[in-house]
Design an enzyme around this catalytic site. Sequence first.
Site, PDB file in Angstrom:
ATOM      1  N   ALA A 158       6.604 -30.586  75.724  1.00 44.72           N
ATOM      2  CA  ALA A 158       7.200 -30.119  74.471  1.00 44.72           C
ATOM      3  C   ALA A 158       7.653 -28.679  74.666  1.00 44.72           C
ATOM      4  O   ALA A 158       7.266 -27.773  73.928  1.00 44.72           O
ATOM      5  CB  ALA A 158       6.235 -30.256  73.304  1.00 44.72           C
ATOM      6  N   LEU A 159       8.501 -28.491  75.656  1.00 42.36           N
ATOM      7  CA  LEU A 159       8.829 -27.155  76.145  1.00 42.36           C
ATOM      8  C   LEU A 159       9.692 -26.361  75.172  1.00 42.36           C
ATOM      9  O   LEU A 159      10.509 -26.916  74.435  1.00 42.36           O
ATOM     10  CB  LEU A 159       9.545 -27.265  77.489  1.00 42.36           C
ATOM     11  N   HIS A 160       9.494 -25.043  75.204  1.00 44.20           N
ATOM     12  CA  HIS A 160      10.279 -24.112  74.404  1.00 44.20           C
ATOM     13  C   HIS A 160      10.670 -22.930  75.279  1.00 44.20           C
ATOM     14  O   HIS A 160      10.405 -22.925  76.496  1.00 44.20           O
ATOM     15  CB  HIS A 160       9.497 -23.670  73.164  1.00 44.20           C
ATOM     16  N   ALA A 161      11.290 -21.926  74.675  1.00 44.48           N
ATOM     17  CA  ALA A 161      11.795 -20.792  75.451  1.00 44.48           C
ATOM     18  C   ALA A 161      10.695 -20.050  76.190  1.00 44.48           C
ATOM     19  O   ALA A 161      10.933 -19.467  77.256  1.00 44.48           O
ATOM     20  CB  ALA A 161      12.560 -19.832  74.537  1.00 44.48           C
ATOM     21  N   HIS A 202       8.052 -21.416  77.679  1.00 45.47           N
ATOM     22  CA  HIS A 202       7.856 -22.135  78.928  1.00 45.47           C
ATOM     23  C   HIS A 202       8.998 -21.854  79.908  1.00 45.47           C
ATOM     24  O   HIS A 202       8.761 -21.649  81.104  1.00 45.47           O
ATOM     25  CB  HIS A 202       7.802 -23.646  78.668  1.00 45.47           C
ATOM     26  N   GLY A 230       1.477 -18.111  80.044  1.00 41.31           N
ATOM     27  CA  GLY A 230       1.929 -17.247  78.960  1.00 41.31           C
ATOM     28  C   GLY A 230       0.781 -16.461  78.357  1.00 41.31           C
ATOM     29  O   GLY A 230      -0.348 -16.950  78.240  1.00 41.31           O
ATOM     30  N   GLN A 231       1.077 -15.237  77.939  1.00 37.93           N
ATOM     31  CA  GLN A 231       0.043 -14.371  77.370  1.00 37.93           C
ATOM     32  C   GLN A 231      -0.372 -14.778  75.958  1.00 37.93           C
ATOM     33  O   GLN A 231      -1.368 -14.270  75.457  1.00 37.93           O
ATOM     34  CB  GLN A 231       0.525 -12.919  77.368  1.00 37.93           C
ATOM     35  N   SER A 281       5.373 -22.086  70.239  1.00 34.83           N
ATOM     36  CA  SER A 281       4.295 -22.983  70.608  1.00 34.83           C
ATOM     37  C   SER A 281       4.773 -24.417  70.454  1.00 34.83           C
ATOM     38  O   SER A 281       5.549 -24.720  69.535  1.00 34.83           O
ATOM     39  CB  SER A 281       3.075 -22.747  69.703  1.00 34.83           C
ATOM     40  N   SER A 282       4.306 -25.282  71.324  1.00 39.40           N
ATOM     41  CA  SER A 282       4.648 -26.696  71.186  1.00 39.40           C
ATOM     42  C   SER A 282       4.170 -27.249  69.853  1.00 39.40           C
ATOM     43  O   SER A 282       4.803 -28.130  69.270  1.00 39.40           O
ATOM     44  CB  SER A 282       4.024 -27.492  72.336  1.00 39.40           C
TER      45      SER A 282
END
Length: 282
Positions: free
Chosen positions: A32-35, A37, A147-148, A185-186
């Site tokens: 469920a990728l976003h920017a 990722h 990711g932080q 977030s996914s």
Amino acid sequence: MQILTTATGLQAYTEQARQTGKRVGLVPTMGALHAGHLQLVQAARTDCDEVIVSLFVNPTQFNNAEDFRLYPRVPEADAVLLEPAGCTALFVPSVAEMYPLPTVLRFDFGALEQVMEGAHRPGHFNGVATVVSKLFHLARPHRAYFGQKDWQQVAVIRQLVADLSFDLEIVACPTIREADGLAMSSRNLRLDAAARAAAPLLHRVLTEAAAQVRDGVMPAQVRAAAEAALAQEPLVTPEYFEVADAQTLQPLAQYVTGRNVVLCLAAHLGGVRLIDNVVVAA
């Protein structure tokens, strides 16, 4: 971009890359990728010759069966995003492939996992450490990217790498946010319209708390103010808000000169659990 579905296939792919002198980067994800990722993938592509992205919703890190069932799964859409971002191989294993036998190994990260996510999600970091260890062994990356936004997870994985002497470097990339401040977030895909409209409150509260920390307001007062602000929104059910040492993750009663502070929170919005954090430099 190659599609790999078996552990032996991943091992063979990365072993061949290493034998030809290529540097291997790994980006573990649950899809469920976003920017955010894609930023990790792009960073890996800048540093490495081969970029392996794993898509695996790991059942062992969910302490809530309903959360696992509802976690977004869109592998076809993810694959479309990954190749132009720089992914050279996509690892999409089944649960049976990753766990041919029930896992019985137990990790203990001490104080790192006894607060915040570890306290509220029993067994979560054991599941994270198990699947990440498997991916590190199979892919043998030179670098792995996280990711932080998952600040505590990164701390646990750094400890894992140090304790087990994995020959790799952990790279943590900054949180990517929507225009209104909501951390990508996914799980955001599950927010209904009302919850999505309320969600930016989380970052606003963190931003206000960070300003208070910089002004020297004591941690107990910062916590109280943040909790009061979150309580004003009926759609937000806070789980925790913590003012902690950015390295040890232990709650602070007072600030320590030269030590960064991390402000972390978790909250439920319309049945969806979100986390976020902001780091305040010493």
